[in-house]
Design a protein around this motif. Structure first.
Motif, PDB file in Angstrom:
ATOM      1  N   LYS A 133     -11.188   6.306   2.784  1.00  0.00           N
ATOM      2  CA  LYS A 133     -11.038   4.929   2.171  1.00  0.00           C
ATOM      3  C   LYS A 133     -10.059   4.763   1.417  1.00  0.00           C
ATOM      4  O   LYS A 133      -9.602   5.705   0.568  1.00  0.00           O
ATOM      5  CB  LYS A 133     -12.456   4.962   1.322  1.00  0.00           C
ATOM      6  CG  LYS A 133     -12.370   3.823   0.202  1.00  0.00           C
ATOM      7  CD  LYS A 133     -12.643   2.286   0.845  1.00  0.00           C
ATOM      8  CE  LYS A 133     -12.317   1.390  -0.142  1.00  0.00           C
ATOM      9  NZ  LYS A 133     -13.381   1.234  -1.073  1.00  0.00           N
ATOM     10  N   VAL A 134      -9.248   3.659   1.586  1.00  0.00           N
ATOM     11  CA  VAL A 134      -8.131   3.369   0.979  1.00  0.00           C
ATOM     12  C   VAL A 134      -8.696   3.106  -0.679  1.00  0.00           C
ATOM     13  O   VAL A 134      -9.480   2.052  -0.525  1.00  0.00           O
ATOM     14  CB  VAL A 134      -7.515   2.456   1.416  1.00  0.00           C
ATOM     15  CG1 VAL A 134      -6.078   2.081   0.748  1.00  0.00           C
ATOM     16  CG2 VAL A 134      -6.742   2.747   3.084  1.00  0.00           C
ATOM     17  N   LEU A 145      -5.189   9.991  -8.359  1.00  0.00           N
ATOM     18  CA  LEU A 145      -5.321   9.027  -7.328  1.00  0.00           C
ATOM     19  C   LEU A 145      -5.241   7.704  -8.188  1.00  0.00           C
ATOM     20  O   LEU A 145      -5.753   7.467  -9.118  1.00  0.00           O
ATOM     21  CB  LEU A 145      -6.524   9.113  -6.657  1.00  0.00           C
ATOM     22  CG  LEU A 145      -6.872  10.374  -5.819  1.00  0.00           C
ATOM     23  CD1 LEU A 145      -8.155  10.609  -5.356  1.00  0.00           C
ATOM     24  CD2 LEU A 145      -5.798  10.782  -5.003  1.00  0.00           C
ATOM     25  N   GLN A 146      -4.366   6.922  -7.275  1.00  0.00           N
ATOM     26  CA  GLN A 146      -4.134   5.481  -7.744  1.00  0.00           C
ATOM     27  C   GLN A 146      -4.604   4.799  -6.595  1.00  0.00           C
ATOM     28  O   GLN A 146      -4.824   5.045  -5.495  1.00  0.00           O
ATOM     29  CB  GLN A 146      -2.834   5.377  -8.226  1.00  0.00           C
ATOM     30  CG  GLN A 146      -2.534   6.207  -9.429  1.00  0.00           C
ATOM     31  CD  GLN A 146      -0.996   6.134  -9.847  1.00  0.00           C
ATOM     32  OE1 GLN A 146      -0.457   5.196  -9.379  1.00  0.00           O
ATOM     33  NE2 GLN A 146      -0.477   6.941 -10.877  1.00  0.00           N
ATOM     34  N   GLU A 147      -4.523   3.381  -6.924  1.00  0.00           N
ATOM     35  CA  GLU A 147      -4.775   2.442  -5.669  1.00  0.00           C
ATOM     36  C   GLU A 147      -3.649   2.658  -4.775  1.00  0.00           C
ATOM     37  O   GLU A 147      -2.553   2.880  -5.048  1.00  0.00           O
ATOM     38  CB  GLU A 147      -4.565   0.982  -6.563  1.00  0.00           C
ATOM     39  CG  GLU A 147      -4.658  -0.147  -5.430  1.00  0.00           C
ATOM     40  CD  GLU A 147      -4.356  -1.534  -5.930  1.00  0.00           C
ATOM     41  OE1 GLU A 147      -4.030  -1.432  -7.318  1.00  0.00           O
ATOM     42  OE2 GLU A 147      -4.529  -2.555  -5.419  1.00  0.00           O
ATOM     43  N   GLY A 148      -4.199   2.601  -3.595  1.00  0.00           N
ATOM     44  CA  GLY A 148      -3.518   2.844  -2.534  1.00  0.00           C
ATOM     45  C   GLY A 148      -3.455   4.129  -1.979  1.00  0.00           C
ATOM     46  O   GLY A 148      -3.099   4.536  -0.742  1.00  0.00           O
ATOM     47  N   PHE A 199      -5.685   7.384  -0.854  1.00  0.00           N
ATOM     48  CA  PHE A 199      -7.051   7.319  -0.166  1.00  0.00           C
ATOM     49  C   PHE A 199      -7.724   8.531  -0.462  1.00  0.00           C
ATOM     50  O   PHE A 199      -7.148   9.775  -0.570  1.00  0.00           O
ATOM     51  CB  PHE A 199      -6.946   6.629   1.247  1.00  0.00           C
ATOM     52  CG  PHE A 199      -6.056   7.416   2.056  1.00  0.00           C
ATOM     53  CD1 PHE A 199      -6.514   8.507   2.811  1.00  0.00           C
ATOM     54  CD2 PHE A 199      -4.607   7.237   2.192  1.00  0.00           C
ATOM     55  CE1 PHE A 199      -5.761   9.110   3.913  1.00  0.00           C
ATOM     56  CE2 PHE A 199      -3.786   8.049   2.758  1.00  0.00           C
ATOM     57  CZ  PHE A 199      -4.503   9.007   3.654  1.00  0.00           C
ATOM     58  N   ILE A 200      -9.078   8.593  -0.037  1.00  0.00           N
ATOM     59  CA  ILE A 200      -9.779   9.741   0.057  1.00  0.00           C
ATOM     60  C   ILE A 200     -10.185   9.857   1.599  1.00  0.00           C
ATOM     61  O   ILE A 200     -10.569   9.009   2.159  1.00  0.00           O
ATOM     62  CB  ILE A 200     -11.006   9.549  -0.790  1.00  0.00           C
ATOM     63  CG1 ILE A 200     -11.883   8.424  -0.580  1.00  0.00           C
ATOM     64  CG2 ILE A 200     -10.458   9.391  -2.162  1.00  0.00           C
ATOM     65  CD1 ILE A 200     -13.205   8.272  -1.191  1.00  0.00           C
ATOM     66  N   ARG A 226     -11.305  14.939   0.233  1.00  0.00           N
ATOM     67  CA  ARG A 226      -9.752  15.118  -0.268  1.00  0.00           C
ATOM     68  C   ARG A 226      -9.195  13.835  -0.899  1.00  0.00           C
ATOM     69  O   ARG A 226      -9.387  12.761  -0.071  1.00  0.00           O
ATOM     70  CB  ARG A 226      -9.204  15.598   0.787  1.00  0.00           C
ATOM     71  CG  ARG A 226      -7.634  15.883   0.469  1.00  0.00           C
ATOM     72  CD  ARG A 226      -6.975  16.872   1.641  1.00  0.00           C
ATOM     73  NE  ARG A 226      -5.549  16.889   1.385  1.00  0.00           N
ATOM     74  CZ  ARG A 226      -4.841  18.027   1.522  1.00  0.00           C
ATOM     75  NH1 ARG A 226      -5.559  19.131   1.455  1.00  0.00           N
ATOM     76  NH2 ARG A 226      -3.654  18.109   1.515  1.00  0.00           N
ATOM     77  N   GLY A 227      -8.521  13.945  -1.748  1.00  0.00           N
ATOM     78  CA  GLY A 227      -7.547  12.629  -2.155  1.00  0.00           C
ATOM     79  C   GLY A 227      -6.277  12.864  -1.503  1.00  0.00           C
ATOM     80  O   GLY A 227      -5.819  13.845  -1.853  1.00  0.00           O
TER      81      GLY A 227
END
Length: 639
Positions: A502-503, A577-580, A582-583, A597-598
């Motif tokens: 998922k982004v 993690l930031q926007e953009g 993904f996990i 995992r990020g």
DNA sequence: AGGGCATGCAAGCGT
DNA sequence: CGCTTGCATGCCCTG
């Protein structure tokens, strides 16, 4: 997937269970490593490598290859196990049981006693056994289960004699040979045995008889105990025959239980284990996460297409044993144990009846026959309860340790290699369900199980290209592992199945602490949710080995659902993690745990895609269904 | 048109 | 008042 590892796990498990099974199968199957551990005077062998010749056709070996993958696996693994075990012990014993050379249908073989059963103790042990089974005092039925309840550690039964003595328990053996040769019985023992054979010809095959063996020490002890007189031998013969008879009944009973006639041949990996008492055989107890821990909404059955989860029915939403805390392994063991030990009480009437002619035909043996006295039964039950409670205690401790291990999720960074991978999984959040997928189901998933080649961040390319490259970096059928993997302590043999990615959107990395999951992939690869509250999932951070207890749930949305992963705030922050970014979510098919995992995208390229305004990310969608089977939208952008 | 999903937003709750 | 929870809205892609 490393078959050897699976096998090893299975072996480990099997050996544990075998401690229990020893009381009945392995310990008395000479072919397979046999033994009459204590005082089982004889064994009617139907070894694992050379499958037992079924007495009852309904429970034949054919039916034992049941439909369920679990059982199919169980069977095949068990066979492998048997073979392996034999190889490791003694090929001779396994492949060509010496007893077979004694030929024909009836020989009784006396084996060298294991050293642990030295003569000095033998008598006491045996006498104790006799007393415990009331054989001496009351001529009570010979109850194998009570024999097996002696204090001998099961392990000892593993040390089987390598050499077979040619000593024969003469008269019995002679009788058997004569019967085989259709010679009429000439003496009392012969008549007795002949009558017994006649009355049991339906239930005992030549194969069974061929495999009967006695240890020398056993016979000697028995002879001493019962006396070397004709009566003593006669009594011994009766006891032996009785034991064989009962053992066969037990075996049939077990076969019937283990191989219900209805399961069709292996077709598709099952989603549910047909036997609540059974356990996916490939699960190492250490890997056995606390699959289910009580939490409000009982979870549902799974989609047939959901290859991921398959809790055993009995474990799903509560264990079948009423403990409230499903602990598969021990329960399984207990169950097996109980089934075995209690088999004498669960014989169907018809089987009782089967022994009737013989019992009726020999006065004293009427009591020895199928019906134990109530007193004896009570005593056996008491012993069984004692035995069970001992094992339960043992298992409880084991689980307790596991639980303790689980209770400390944030401070463990275990080696993730091999079975240890699993030991840290399954952090349990106190009063809630924590879902761990059934490893067997994962393994049997019809979704490709792939080894992770690399969980590196995606290549720093434009999202459009990245989308195309995605399958290459994401998963691979190869078992190669990136150095990144290995640097983090992951074994190359990690068997991870890609579940979804998922982004992250702004709303995902915000302080809400929740990540919207792609619906399709969630429904396919994650447990089906019936209640909105969802379930807790212990999610191990691949990068840090830290385990996060996240809640997987859904929201009603119009006529559909939105699936979310909650309690993700700490995980997101820990990984920066930031926007953009993904996990990626995986499941370990070996241990059945979830991993996450990020992946930070922005660090990999001068062009930070992560910093685009959220508005632009609204266009981030799954470009095409074929982009990834079971994956969420890759980091691409709609324009 | 329908579905997926990003996110706005209101109600509830705790401080 | 701020945070959390849960739902609704609306964008936009797919069929």
């Amino acid at each position: 997937m490393k078959g050897e590892e699976y096998q090893e796990i299975w072996l480990d498990r099997q050996e544990q269970e075998q401690d229990l099974l020893d009381v009945n199968e392995a310990s008395i199957f000479y072919n397979d490593c046999p033994s009459l551990p204590d005082f089982p005077l004889m064994s009617s062998s139907s070894s694992a490598p050379a499958p037992a010749k079924p007495i009852a056709s309904s429970s034949s070996s054919a039916s034992s290859s049941s439909s369920s993958a679990s059982w199919a696996m169980l069977k095949s693994d068990a066979e492998e196990y048997g073979e392996k075990k034999c190889i490791s012990n003694n090929n001779d014993n396994c492949l060509t049981p010496p007893v077979a050379s004694l030929s024909a249908a009836t020989s009784m073989e006396v084996l060298q006693p294991p050293k642990s059963y030295g003569d000095p103790d033998c008598m006491d042990m045996m006498m104790e056994t006799f007393r415990s089974t009331e054989l001496i005092d009351s001529n009570e039925i010979w109850d194998p289960s009570s024999i097996f309840l002696t204090e001998q550690p099961p392990q000892e039964s593993q040390h089987y004699p390598q050499n077979v003595d040619s000593f024969m328990f003469e008269e019995i053996n002679i009788e058997m040979r004569e019967r085989e040769q259709n010679k009429p019985p000439t003496d009392e023992l012969g008549v007795l045995f002949f009558e017994w054979l006649k009355s049991n010809k339906e239930s005992l095959s030549a194969e069974d008889m061929r495999s009967i063996k006695l240890r020398r020490a056993t016979v000697e002890c028995a002879s001493k105990s019962l006396g070397s007189t004709k009566d003593g031998r006669k009594q011994l013969l009766k006891l032996i025959l009785e034991w064989v008879e009962q053992y066969q009944l037990q075996k049939k009973q077990r076969l019937a239980e283990l191989n219900p006639p209805f399961p069709p041949p292996y077709q598709e990996p099952p989603l549910q284990n047909p036997n609540p008492n059974s356990l996916p055989p490939n699960i190492n107890p250490c890997c056995m996460p606390s699959t289910w821990v009580p939490l409000p909404p009982p979870s549902p059955p799974y989609y047939p297409t959901t290859a991921v989860m398959a809790a055993t029915p009995g474990l799903y939403g509560g264990d079948p044993y009423g403990s409230g805390v499903p602990v598969p392994v021990p329960n399984y063991a207990q169950s097996m144990e109980y089934n075995m030990l209690d088999s004498s009480q669960t014989w169907p009437p018809s089987q009782y009846a089967m022994a009737a002619p013989y019992n009726q035909g020999s006065g004293k043996l009427v009591r020895l026959g199928s019906s134990a006295t109530k007193e004896a039964r009570k005593k056996r039950m008491a012993r069984q309860r004692q035995f069970l409670s001992h094992h339960r205690h043992h298992n409880h401790n084991h689980n307790h340790n596991q639980q303790n291990q689980y209770q400390n999720p944030d401070h463990q960074r275990p080696s993730l290699g091999g079975d240890q991978n699993c030991s840290n999984a399954g952090q349990v959040s106190s009063a809630n369900w924590v879902y761990w997928p059934n490893a067997a189901a994962l393994a049997s998933s019809n979704v490709a199980v792939v080894a992770v080649e690399a969980l590196q961040p995606p290549p720093p390319v434009q999202s459009q290209n990245y989308q195309q490259q995605q399958p290459q970096w994401r998963v691979s059928s190869d078992s190669k592992v990136s150095s990144d993997w290995q640097r983090q302590g992951w074994e190359p043999e990690m068997n991870l199945k890609f579940l979804l990615q998922k982004v992250l959107k702004q709303s995902d990395v915000g302080n809400l602490g929740r990540i919207v999951l792609p619906k399709k992939e969630a429904e396919i690869h994650l447990p089906e949710l019936e209640a909105r509250d969802g379930i807790l999932i212990a999610m191990e951070d691949i990068g840090t080995s830290q385990v996060w207890n996240m809640r997987y749930r859904f929201w009603p949305n119009n006529k559909s659902r939105m699936y979310l992963l909650e309690n993700t705030g700490d995980f997101v922050r820990a990984n920066g993690l930031q926007e953009g970014d993904f996990i990626v979510m995986y499941s370990d098919v070996k241990c059945g745990k979830y991993l996450i995992r990020g992946v930070k995208v922005r660090q990999l390229g001068p062009k930070s895609e992560a910093k685009k305004p959220s508005k632009s990310h609204k266009n981030t969608r799954t470009p095409s269904p074929s982009a990834a089977s079971g994956s969420s939208p890759p980091p691409s952008h709609r324009e």
